[in-house]
Design a protein around this motif. Structure first.
Motif, PDB file in Angstrom:
ATOM      1  N   ASP A 214       8.357 -46.842  -1.313  1.00  0.00           N
ATOM      2  CA  ASP A 214       9.317 -47.849  -1.365  1.00  0.00           C
ATOM      3  C   ASP A 214       9.278 -48.834  -2.640  1.00  0.00           C
ATOM      4  OD1 ASP A 214      10.563 -50.001  -0.591  1.00  0.00           O
ATOM      5  OD2 ASP A 214       9.858 -50.322   1.293  1.00  0.00           O
ATOM      6  N   ALA A 215      10.177 -48.552  -3.589  1.00  0.00           N
ATOM      7  CA  ALA A 215      10.135 -49.172  -4.592  1.00  0.00           C
ATOM      8  C   ALA A 215      11.526 -49.214  -5.211  1.00  0.00           C
ATOM      9  CB  ALA A 215       9.267 -48.315  -5.545  1.00  0.00           C
ATOM     10  N   PRO A 216      11.741 -50.504  -6.200  1.00  0.00           N
ATOM     11  CA  PRO A 216      12.983 -50.504  -6.686  1.00  0.00           C
ATOM     12  C   PRO A 216      13.252 -49.498  -8.022  1.00  0.00           C
ATOM     13  CG  PRO A 216      11.475 -52.411  -7.605  1.00  0.00           C
ATOM     14  CD  PRO A 216      10.700 -51.366  -6.413  1.00  0.00           C
ATOM     15  N   VAL A 217      12.519 -48.517  -8.028  1.00  0.00           N
ATOM     16  CA  VAL A 217      12.624 -47.436  -9.185  1.00  0.00           C
ATOM     17  C   VAL A 217      13.073 -45.988  -8.457  1.00  0.00           C
ATOM     18  CG1 VAL A 217      10.994 -46.517 -10.875  1.00  0.00           C
ATOM     19  CG2 VAL A 217      10.782 -48.926 -10.331  1.00  0.00           C
ATOM     20  N   PHE A 218      13.806 -45.525  -9.152  1.00  0.00           N
ATOM     21  CA  PHE A 218      13.868 -43.992  -8.689  1.00  0.00           C
ATOM     22  C   PHE A 218      12.800 -43.220  -8.856  1.00  0.00           C
ATOM     23  CE2 PHE A 218      15.372 -39.948  -8.879  1.00  0.00           C
ATOM     24  CZ  PHE A 218      16.398 -39.860  -7.804  1.00  0.00           C
ATOM     25  N   PRO A 219      12.314 -42.313  -7.982  1.00  0.00           N
ATOM     26  CA  PRO A 219      11.200 -41.656  -8.381  1.00  0.00           C
ATOM     27  C   PRO A 219      11.289 -40.404  -9.254  1.00  0.00           C
ATOM     28  CG  PRO A 219      12.018 -41.393  -5.968  1.00  0.00           C
ATOM     29  CD  PRO A 219      12.779 -42.179  -6.676  1.00  0.00           C
ATOM     30  N   GLU A 220      10.334 -40.539 -10.176  1.00  0.00           N
ATOM     31  CA  GLU A 220      10.532 -39.301 -11.264  1.00  0.00           C
ATOM     32  C   GLU A 220      10.430 -37.996 -10.567  1.00  0.00           C
ATOM     33  OE1 GLU A 220      11.417 -39.507 -14.405  1.00  0.00           O
ATOM     34  OE2 GLU A 220      11.610 -41.658 -13.983  1.00  0.00           O
ATOM     35  N   THR A 221       9.767 -37.792  -9.477  1.00  0.00           N
ATOM     36  CA  THR A 221       9.456 -36.538  -8.783  1.00  0.00           C
ATOM     37  C   THR A 221      11.030 -35.883  -8.375  1.00  0.00           C
ATOM     38  OG1 THR A 221       8.883 -37.898  -6.748  1.00  0.00           O
ATOM     39  CG2 THR A 221       7.110 -37.225  -8.049  1.00  0.00           C
ATOM     40  N   LEU A 222      11.719 -36.859  -7.904  1.00  0.00           N
ATOM     41  CA  LEU A 222      13.155 -36.412  -7.539  1.00  0.00           C
ATOM     42  C   LEU A 222      13.946 -35.931  -8.723  1.00  0.00           C
ATOM     43  CD1 LEU A 222      13.742 -38.684  -4.224  1.00  0.00           C
ATOM     44  CD2 LEU A 222      12.524 -36.503  -4.392  1.00  0.00           C
ATOM     45  N   ARG A 223      13.947 -36.403  -9.899  1.00  0.00           N
ATOM     46  CA  ARG A 223      14.699 -36.164 -10.810  1.00  0.00           C
ATOM     47  C   ARG A 223      15.276 -34.858 -11.312  1.00  0.00           C
ATOM     48  NH1 ARG A 223      16.487 -40.366 -13.937  1.00  0.00           N
ATOM     49  NH2 ARG A 223      14.736 -41.778 -13.701  1.00  0.00           N
ATOM     50  N   PRO A 224      14.320 -33.914 -11.229  1.00  0.00           N
ATOM     51  CA  PRO A 224      14.662 -32.433 -11.413  1.00  0.00           C
ATOM     52  C   PRO A 224      15.323 -32.060 -10.244  1.00  0.00           C
ATOM     53  CG  PRO A 224      12.026 -32.881 -11.602  1.00  0.00           C
ATOM     54  CD  PRO A 224      12.906 -34.027 -10.941  1.00  0.00           C
ATOM     55  N   LEU A 225      15.679 -32.539  -9.177  1.00  0.00           N
ATOM     56  CA  LEU A 225      16.103 -31.958  -7.973  1.00  0.00           C
ATOM     57  C   LEU A 225      17.788 -31.821  -8.126  1.00  0.00           C
ATOM     58  CD1 LEU A 225      13.678 -32.814  -4.892  1.00  0.00           C
ATOM     59  CD2 LEU A 225      13.697 -31.089  -6.687  1.00  0.00           C
ATOM     60  N   PRO A 226      18.377 -31.068  -7.310  1.00  0.00           N
ATOM     61  CA  PRO A 226      20.038 -31.156  -7.227  1.00  0.00           C
ATOM     62  C   PRO A 226      20.333 -32.200  -6.239  1.00  0.00           C
ATOM     63  CG  PRO A 226      19.154 -28.920  -6.090  1.00  0.00           C
ATOM     64  CD  PRO A 226      17.961 -29.809  -6.876  1.00  0.00           C
ATOM     65  N   LEU A 227      20.891 -33.137  -6.562  1.00  0.00           N
ATOM     66  CA  LEU A 227      20.944 -34.160  -5.677  1.00  0.00           C
ATOM     67  C   LEU A 227      22.660 -34.785  -5.618  1.00  0.00           C
ATOM     68  CD1 LEU A 227      18.251 -36.738  -7.273  1.00  0.00           C
ATOM     69  CD2 LEU A 227      18.256 -35.360  -5.307  1.00  0.00           C
ATOM     70  N   VAL A 228      22.797 -35.374  -4.120  1.00  0.00           N
ATOM     71  CA  VAL A 228      24.114 -35.904  -4.041  1.00  0.00           C
ATOM     72  C   VAL A 228      23.702 -37.464  -3.481  1.00  0.00           C
ATOM     73  CG1 VAL A 228      25.943 -35.869  -2.488  1.00  0.00           C
ATOM     74  CG2 VAL A 228      25.136 -33.703  -3.578  1.00  0.00           C
ATOM     75  N   VAL A 229      24.622 -38.203  -4.006  1.00  0.00           N
ATOM     76  CA  VAL A 229      24.318 -39.787  -3.578  1.00  0.00           C
ATOM     77  C   VAL A 229      25.678 -39.975  -2.718  1.00  0.00           C
ATOM     78  CG1 VAL A 229      24.482 -42.235  -3.758  1.00  0.00           C
ATOM     79  CG2 VAL A 229      23.221 -40.356  -5.709  1.00  0.00           C
ATOM     80  N   GLU A 230      25.116 -40.313  -1.444  1.00  0.00           N
ATOM     81  CA  GLU A 230      26.284 -40.712  -0.205  1.00  0.00           C
ATOM     82  C   GLU A 230      26.141 -42.273  -0.192  1.00  0.00           C
ATOM     83  OE1 GLU A 230      27.476 -36.616   1.824  1.00  0.00           O
ATOM     84  OE2 GLU A 230      25.816 -37.806   2.672  1.00  0.00           O
ATOM     85  N   GLY A 231      27.335 -42.908  -0.215  1.00  0.00           N
ATOM     86  CA  GLY A 231      27.418 -44.245   0.079  1.00  0.00           C
ATOM     87  C   GLY A 231      28.223 -44.461   1.589  1.00  0.00           C
ATOM     88  N   TYR A 232      27.408 -45.304   2.365  1.00  0.00           N
ATOM     89  CA  TYR A 232      27.999 -45.305   3.783  1.00  0.00           C
ATOM     90  C   TYR A 232      28.195 -46.986   4.066  1.00  0.00           C
ATOM     91  CZ  TYR A 232      26.196 -40.644   4.735  1.00  0.00           C
ATOM     92  OH  TYR A 232      25.886 -39.320   4.692  1.00  0.00           O
ATOM     93  N   GLY A 233      29.242 -46.983   4.954  1.00  0.00           N
ATOM     94  CA  GLY A 233      29.772 -48.368   5.137  1.00  0.00           C
ATOM     95  C   GLY A 233      29.379 -48.515   7.067  1.00  0.00           C
ATOM     96  N   GLU A 234      30.297 -49.302   7.275  1.00  0.00           N
ATOM     97  CA  GLU A 234      30.418 -49.767   8.538  1.00  0.00           C
ATOM     98  C   GLU A 234      30.430 -48.636   9.432  1.00  0.00           C
ATOM     99  OE1 GLU A 234      30.672 -52.962  11.308  1.00  0.00           O
ATOM    100  OE2 GLU A 234      31.119 -53.360   9.483  1.00  0.00           O
ATOM    101  N   ALA A 235      29.461 -48.730  10.564  1.00  0.00           N
ATOM    102  CA  ALA A 235      29.269 -47.520  11.430  1.00  0.00           C
ATOM    103  C   ALA A 235      28.822 -46.119  10.919  1.00  0.00           C
ATOM    104  CB  ALA A 235      30.545 -47.518  12.607  1.00  0.00           C
ATOM    105  N   GLY A 236      28.319 -46.255   9.885  1.00  0.00           N
ATOM    106  CA  GLY A 236      28.077 -45.049   8.972  1.00  0.00           C
ATOM    107  C   GLY A 236      28.964 -43.936   8.606  1.00  0.00           C
ATOM    108  N   ALA A 237      30.346 -44.971   8.244  1.00  0.00           N
ATOM    109  CA  ALA A 237      31.492 -44.219   7.440  1.00  0.00           C
ATOM    110  C   ALA A 237      31.017 -43.834   6.192  1.00  0.00           C
ATOM    111  CB  ALA A 237      32.646 -45.227   7.734  1.00  0.00           C
ATOM    112  N   LEU A 238      31.210 -42.664   5.893  1.00  0.00           N
ATOM    113  CA  LEU A 238      31.166 -42.148   4.327  1.00  0.00           C
ATOM    114  C   LEU A 238      32.125 -42.827   3.445  1.00  0.00           C
ATOM    115  CD1 LEU A 238      29.804 -40.644   2.446  1.00  0.00           C
ATOM    116  CD2 LEU A 238      30.915 -38.509   3.084  1.00  0.00           C
ATOM    117  N   VAL A 239      31.906 -43.557   2.540  1.00  0.00           N
ATOM    118  CA  VAL A 239      32.780 -44.267   1.680  1.00  0.00           C
ATOM    119  C   VAL A 239      32.774 -43.743   0.368  1.00  0.00           C
ATOM    120  CG1 VAL A 239      33.063 -46.351   0.208  1.00  0.00           C
ATOM    121  CG2 VAL A 239      32.280 -46.622   2.593  1.00  0.00           C
TER     122      VAL A 239
END
Ligand SMILES: [Zn+2]
Length: 158
Positions: A86-111
């Motif tokens: 739980d930190a305001p920093v992106f964990p270096e351990t995840l950096r090499p992994l293939p990642l997708v960022v998904e932003g969600y809004g009201e009622a879990g709607a994918l934005v």
């Protein structure tokens, strides 16, 4: 200072899995095995040492908004106790992994959904959180699709 906080699954969930060997949200039996893949552990967000660390596989539902459509899926944690991330920093351990960022809004709607690919993950996160409708984001594995961690806006800095 970043404008977001990366958070693992709740420590209470991990503790319940380790003691009951069941999914706390679904009751399905958890599966214990020697790490045969990188994971990562959804509590400390470190990747597993293959053939060295024991891990538990269980069904986890990452949405906390009761109005969101539940999205249960398989996740791994270390068998032995580890520290939640739980930190305001992106964990270096995840950096090499293939990642997708998904932003969600009201009622879990994918934005917004962005593949990180060769981009800097921090800039992708900032891009997704730029949308005023986005309340929080999930990091997912871009190959397997499974949930990795949650990203919240840092309160007081928006
Ligand atoms: Zn761990």
């Amino acid at each position: 200072m970043s404008r977001y906080r990366v958070r693992s699954i709740p420590e209470t969930i991990a503790h319940a899995v380790r003691t009951s060997l069941r999914s706390p949200q679904y009751g399905h039996p958890a599966h214990m095995e020697m790490a045969a893949g990188y994971g990562p552990c959804r509590l400390c967000l470190r990747t597993f040492e293959l053939g060295v660390e024991q891990r538990l596989l269980f069904t986890y539902q990452p949405f906390t908004d009761p109005a969101a459509l539940p999205a249960p899926g398989p996740v791994f944690i270390h068998r032995d106790p580890c520290e939640p991330y739980d930190a305001p920093v992106f964990p270096e351990t995840l950096r090499p992994l293939p990642l997708v960022v998904e932003g969600y809004g009201e009622a879990g709607a994918l934005v917004a959904q962005r593949r990180v690919g060769d981009l800097r993950v921090e800039s992708v996160l900032e891009q997704v959180l730029e949308y005023s409708e986005v309340r929080y984001a999930h990091l997912r594995n871009a190959d397997a699709g499974c949930f990795i961690a949650r990203v919240d806006r840092e309160t007081g800095l928006v």
